[in-house]
Write a protein that holds these residues in place. Structure first.
Motif, mmCIF file in Angstrom:
data_model
loop_
_atom_site.group_PDB
_atom_site.id
_atom_site.type_symbol
_atom_site.label_atom_id
_atom_site.label_comp_id
_atom_site.label_asym_id
_atom_site.label_seq_id
_atom_site.Cartn_x
_atom_site.Cartn_y
_atom_site.Cartn_z
ATOM 1 N N PRO A 56 0.812 -1.215 0.000
ATOM 2 C CA PRO A 56 0.000 0.000 0.000
ATOM 3 C C PRO A 56 0.843 1.262 0.000
ATOM 4 O O PRO A 56 2.044 1.253 0.285
ATOM 5 C CB PRO A 56 -0.802 -0.117 1.309
ATOM 6 C CG PRO A 56 -0.728 -1.551 1.692
ATOM 7 C CD PRO A 56 0.575 -2.049 1.181
ATOM 8 N N LEU A 91 -4.003 13.670 2.297
ATOM 9 C CA LEU A 91 -4.091 12.808 3.474
ATOM 10 C C LEU A 91 -3.346 13.422 4.658
ATOM 11 O O LEU A 91 -3.814 13.357 5.800
ATOM 12 C CB LEU A 91 -3.526 11.432 3.147
ATOM 13 C CG LEU A 91 -4.310 10.626 2.102
ATOM 14 C CD1 LEU A 91 -3.576 9.342 1.755
ATOM 15 C CD2 LEU A 91 -5.715 10.318 2.591
ATOM 16 N N ARG A 149 -12.724 1.326 -4.974
ATOM 17 C CA ARG A 149 -12.292 0.545 -3.812
ATOM 18 C C ARG A 149 -10.796 0.204 -3.877
ATOM 19 O O ARG A 149 -10.110 0.178 -2.854
ATOM 20 C CB ARG A 149 -13.095 -0.743 -3.736
ATOM 21 C CG ARG A 149 -14.459 -0.576 -3.126
ATOM 22 C CD ARG A 149 -14.371 -0.543 -1.611
ATOM 23 N NE ARG A 149 -15.287 0.463 -1.086
ATOM 24 C CZ ARG A 149 -15.111 1.104 0.047
ATOM 25 N NH1 ARG A 149 -14.041 0.894 0.766
ATOM 26 N NH2 ARG A 149 -15.974 1.980 0.475
ATOM 27 N N LEU A 160 -8.873 3.177 -2.607
ATOM 28 C CA LEU A 160 -9.008 3.349 -1.160
ATOM 29 C C LEU A 160 -8.192 2.306 -0.403
ATOM 30 O O LEU A 160 -7.603 2.602 0.639
ATOM 31 C CB LEU A 160 -10.484 3.273 -0.754
ATOM 32 C CG LEU A 160 -11.371 4.437 -1.228
ATOM 33 C CD1 LEU A 160 -12.815 4.201 -0.809
ATOM 34 C CD2 LEU A 160 -10.868 5.768 -0.677
ATOM 35 N N HIS A 161 -8.163 1.094 -0.944
ATOM 36 C CA HIS A 161 -7.351 0.062 -0.304
ATOM 37 C C HIS A 161 -5.870 0.426 -0.379
ATOM 38 O O HIS A 161 -5.109 0.192 0.563
ATOM 39 C CB HIS A 161 -7.595 -1.289 -0.976
ATOM 40 C CG HIS A 161 -6.818 -2.425 -0.376
ATOM 41 N ND1 HIS A 161 -7.130 -2.963 0.855
ATOM 42 C CD2 HIS A 161 -5.722 -3.097 -0.819
ATOM 43 C CE1 HIS A 161 -6.261 -3.929 1.140
ATOM 44 N NE2 HIS A 161 -5.400 -4.022 0.139
ATOM 45 N N TYR A 162 -5.478 1.025 -1.490
ATOM 46 C CA TYR A 162 -4.084 1.400 -1.683
ATOM 47 C C TYR A 162 -3.635 2.465 -0.675
ATOM 48 O O TYR A 162 -2.498 2.453 -0.199
ATOM 49 C CB TYR A 162 -3.916 1.909 -3.114
ATOM 50 C CG TYR A 162 -2.535 2.428 -3.433
ATOM 51 C CD1 TYR A 162 -1.422 1.599 -3.384
ATOM 52 C CD2 TYR A 162 -2.347 3.750 -3.788
ATOM 53 C CE1 TYR A 162 -0.163 2.069 -3.673
ATOM 54 C CE2 TYR A 162 -1.090 4.239 -4.081
ATOM 55 C CZ TYR A 162 -0.005 3.395 -4.022
ATOM 56 O OH TYR A 162 1.244 3.873 -4.307
ATOM 57 N N ILE A 163 -4.526 3.413 -0.320
ATOM 58 C CA ILE A 163 -4.131 4.529 0.553
ATOM 59 C C ILE A 163 -4.511 4.315 2.011
ATOM 60 O O ILE A 163 -4.196 5.150 2.857
ATOM 61 C CB ILE A 163 -4.760 5.858 0.076
ATOM 62 C CG1 ILE A 163 -6.293 5.841 0.264
ATOM 63 C CG2 ILE A 163 -4.397 6.145 -1.372
ATOM 64 C CD1 ILE A 163 -6.965 7.176 0.039
ATOM 65 N N GLU A 164 -5.171 3.198 2.346
ATOM 66 C CA GLU A 164 -5.802 3.074 3.646
ATOM 67 C C GLU A 164 -4.836 3.014 4.823
ATOM 68 O O GLU A 164 -5.242 3.242 5.962
ATOM 69 C CB GLU A 164 -6.722 1.851 3.680
ATOM 70 C CG GLU A 164 -5.984 0.521 3.588
ATOM 71 C CD GLU A 164 -6.943 -0.660 3.557
ATOM 72 O OE1 GLU A 164 -8.164 -0.425 3.621
ATOM 73 O OE2 GLU A 164 -6.477 -1.796 3.451
ATOM 74 N N GLN A 165 -3.546 2.726 4.579
ATOM 75 C CA GLN A 165 -2.594 2.616 5.678
ATOM 76 C C GLN A 165 -1.897 3.931 6.014
ATOM 77 O O GLN A 165 -1.180 4.008 7.004
ATOM 78 C CB GLN A 165 -1.542 1.558 5.341
ATOM 79 C CG GLN A 165 -2.100 0.155 5.198
ATOM 80 C CD GLN A 165 -2.831 -0.300 6.450
ATOM 81 O OE1 GLN A 165 -2.387 -0.062 7.575
ATOM 82 N NE2 GLN A 165 -3.981 -0.934 6.255
ATOM 83 N N GLN A 219 -13.485 6.392 4.971
ATOM 84 C CA GLN A 219 -13.132 6.400 3.558
ATOM 85 C C GLN A 219 -14.297 5.838 2.762
ATOM 86 O O GLN A 219 -14.938 4.875 3.189
ATOM 87 C CB GLN A 219 -11.871 5.576 3.299
ATOM 88 C CG GLN A 219 -10.620 6.136 3.961
ATOM 89 C CD GLN A 219 -9.374 5.356 3.600
ATOM 90 O OE1 GLN A 219 -9.448 4.295 3.001
ATOM 91 N NE2 GLN A 219 -8.223 5.896 3.953
ATOM 92 N N THR A 228 -16.247 5.787 -1.526
ATOM 93 C CA THR A 228 -16.377 6.266 -2.904
ATOM 94 C C THR A 228 -17.660 7.085 -2.998
ATOM 95 O O THR A 228 -18.503 7.059 -2.085
ATOM 96 C CB THR A 228 -16.449 5.095 -3.887
ATOM 97 O OG1 THR A 228 -17.657 4.349 -3.623
ATOM 98 C CG2 THR A 228 -15.242 4.165 -3.736
ATOM 99 N N GLY A 260 -5.764 -3.643 -5.591
ATOM 100 C CA GLY A 260 -6.466 -3.693 -4.311
ATOM 101 C C GLY A 260 -6.145 -4.918 -3.496
ATOM 102 O O GLY A 260 -6.407 -4.938 -2.293
#
Length: 697
Positions: free
Chosen positions: A192, A231, A257, A260-265, A277, A279, A626
């Motif tokens: 990520p 962010l 999605r 969002l999974h890529y940036i979630e950390q 988070q 869409t 993702g």
């Protein structure tokens, strides 16, 4: 000593060894953080809460605090140090002794409460990002640290005050570029997205620390760090305005999605765990989306004119009275004539209230008119009498006739199914061709049986807001905003009507038929016309040769934009290879996997199944966007439509012509190609059997 000195030394226990002292401070800081976490875990709330609700809330807060104090072994606890010439706040007073501050991702203090690491968002940390020899901000020395895994292995000093700079260790000519900064920017990317807290540049820091009250729009080309800036701005605002945003909430809106999974950390790594988070489709999920519009229909449905069509259609349900309302109470009959009822209805219409709020107010208005008659007759009614009159059967029947309840989904269903109803309320707004474009060929019988599209769901959300005001958050970050329709902007905007927004995007990467033409227009639809527009043009991610090649497309897709200028010392590599078929693509994948880091194979969506079969037959494992990569599975097979916002150390772009041809028009196709060309961090290989687009040659 030089202005900047890079030292990479083995461990030492000598007191005069700076690296050993810094490692000792790191170890002590980790111990202090562990003690802070243990203190939080040991908190006993059994005797301090009045009821189980308070206990549950407090317990959740403690759990969040414990999670925020986690010591991530592969994440440096601090990345820099500032040596002030004077104590902060001393205003340069003679004799005021300077202090050292270690700058990190979170605050750490020792058992006495003295800080060992200062949060990067604190005011005292700001000079780490802004200080320069021209304006040192009372900083004598800025030290950056280099890590291998979680081990501190190097440091670099930059003297900001005193004699002029001479050299940077290992370079000539008085260069001031930080080698550790370059190494961090160019470090291989697997998994990520990570934070950029150690590498934030002055122009980025200015946006990050802009105030909560104002909205900001950031135009940034590929690799300029606009997503990271957005962010980090959320993290900063939560630090500076935590109590307020804890009440009002924060939200990050992404395009899909996978993104969002890529940036979630990123935010959890900065200690922020409460940011939602979503869409745009998540925000407007009033119905199940099972269909997809043709481009022409989606463009009309996404047009801002539809908001007025919906408003007209909704308020067409309001009727003017033709009969009086007669309320019977005991032996008395109270009559409210039709002309007085009409005046009450018109007053509510003139107030421009939400449809539902006005409907709730109407029975109270009628009841008040009855109470006025009662008082004139010598009675002394109170609020309980007014409430009773408002609930009277005759009043309720009148309200049902004059201001009937309307379900948003049913309203949109009728507009899209009933040509006459649509024509009546779209008159002067949509022409006959546009009306015909959005009408369903097969009208649905009910909300549940309808085949709703994403654009339909946005219309329902608009109608729902006309009926009942949407809850507003304190701050919303909207990323990849250039792809939103005006109606989607409105949907996001009503989530921050009383808050602020950070809008992130690149006009050159707009790939939808309704892509944003200008940020001024977009901000108007968002409801933030006074937002400040900032432009980032320094590229940190994409290698020089790659971004220079991709920028050949800019005159054709966004003539007014400034090309990104890569500041990376490593030019990366770029190669165009003729291909005979999928065997050559598979061979190129094997070659790139021989390097350290992640690999993205990007292709037109229609070619993905064929490439997937070829990779499987060759025994090469891969994941979809993702999904988590691993050290043994570092290849991601990426449909071109999902590439936006993602990044890989190495990218293999298959058949650029197919990427262009997959879009409804060449301009959109070239924008999609620009996106796919700019996903690489270290190198790009492009394979093709068909001729390349003329705009690239």
């Amino acid at each position: 000593m030089s202005a900047s000195t890079l030292l990479d030394e083995p461990a030492s226990t000598h007191d005069d060894d700076p690296l050993a002292r810094e490692r000792s401070h790191l170890a002590a800081s980790r111990s202090a953080l562990r003690a802070m976490r243990e203190d939080a875990e040991a908190l006993d709330i059994s005797d301090v809460t009045a009821n189980w609700v308070n206990a549950a809330v407090l317990q959740r807060q403690i759990e969040e605090r414990v999670r925020a104090l986690a010591d991530l072994s592969d994440t440096p606890l601090f990345f820099g140090r500032l040596d002030y010439l004077h104590a902060p706040g001393a205003d340069g007073a003679e004799g005021a002794r300077g202090e050292q501050f270690y700058i990190g991702r979170r605050h750490v203090h020792d058992a006495d409460g003295d800080p060992m690491v200062i949060d990067w968002r604190a005011p005292v940390s700001q000079p780490f990002y802004r200080a320069s020899r021209k304006d040192p901000l009372d900083v004598g020395l800025r030290r950056r640290f280099g890590y291998t895994g979680g081990d501190l292995t190097a440091y670099e000093d930059e003297h900001l005050s005193g004699p002029a700079a001479v050299t940077l260790s290992g370079s000539a000519g008085g260069a001031t570029t930080s080698k550790l900064l370059q190494q961090e920017i160019e470090r291989p990317r697997v998994g990520p997205m990570r934070d950029i807290v150690a590498t934030i540049q002055p122009e980025q820091d200015e946006i990050v620390r802009s105030g909560l009250s104002g909205s900001v729009c950031v135009q940034g080309g590929p690799g300029t760090g606009k997503t990271a800036v957005g962010l980090h701005r959320v993290a900063y605002l939560l630090y500076a305005h935590r109590e307020r945003l804890a009440r009002t909430g924060t939200l990050v809106v992404g395009p899909n999605r996978s993104f969002l999974h890529y940036i979630e950390q990123v935010l959890p790594a900065l200690g922020e765990l409460t940011v939602a988070q979503a869409t745009v489709d998540d925000l407007v999920a009033h119905v199940e989306v099972r269909g997809e519009d043709e481009a022409a229909a989606a463009v009309v449905k996404g047009d801002a004119r539809m908001a007025e069509v919906l408003r007209r259609a909704l308020y067409s349900h309001v009727a003017m009275p033709t009969e009086p309302v007669v309320v019977v109470r005991g032996s008395r009959r109270w009559r409210v004539p039709a002309y007085e009822l009409e005046e009450l209805v018109r007053q509510l219409l003139d107030r421009d209230m939400r449809y539902g709020a006005a409907r709730e107010a109407l029975p109270q208005r009628i009841a008040h008119a009855v109470l006025v008659q009662m008082e004139r007759a010598g009675e002394a009614p109170d609020d309980r009498v007014q409430d009773a009159v408002a609930r009277n059967a005759a009043v309720k029947a009148a309200v049902k006739t004059l201001w009937p309840a309307v379900e948003p989904a049913k309203l949109v269903l009728r507009l899209l199914s009933d040509p006459g109803f649509l024509a009546e309320h779209a008159e002067g707004l949509l022409d006959e061709r546009e009306q015909k474009t959005i009408l369903w060929a097969k009208p649905a019988r009910s909300v549940k049986s309808a085949t709703w599209s994403s654009a339909d769901a946005v219309l329902i959300d608009e109608a729902a807001d006309l009926v009942r005001r949407t809850h507003s958050l304190g701050h919303v970050v909207l990323d990849e905003a250039q792809d939103l329709s005006p109606m989607q902007y409105r949907a996001v905007g009503r989530r921050c009507t009383t808050g602020s927004a950070t809008v992130l995007g690149d006009l050159a990467q707009g790939t939808t038929p309704w892509a944003t033409r200008s940020w001024e227009e977009a901000l108007l639809h968002l409801g933030k016309p006074d937002a400040v527009i900032e432009e980032l043009t320094a590229g940190f991610r994409v290698p020089t040769d790659v971004i220079t090649y991709a920028s050949r497309l800019l005159p054709h897709i966004a003539p007014g934009l400034t090309p990104v200028a890569s500041i990376r010392e490593n030019p990366g590599f770029f190669e165009v290879r003729p291909s005979e078929g999928t065997d050559d693509v598979v061979a190129a994948c094997r070659e790139l996997l021989g390097n350290e880091g992640s690999v993205g194979l990007i292709a037109a969506d229609a070619r993905v199944p064929e490439l997937a079969r070829a990779l499987t037959a060759a025994g090469i494992t891969y994941v979809a966007p993702g999904e988590e990569t691993t050290p043994t599975t570092r290849l991601t097979l990426v449909p071109a439509s999902l590439a936006k916002g993602l990044e890989y150390d190495y990218v293999l772009l298959d058949e650029p012509r197919a990427v262009v041809d997959a879009e409804p028009d060449e301009r959109t196709g070239l924008r999609r190609l620009y996106v796919t060309l700019t996903r690489a961090v270290s190198g790009l290989v492009m394979t093709h059997r068909t001729p390349l687009p003329a705009q690239l040659t």
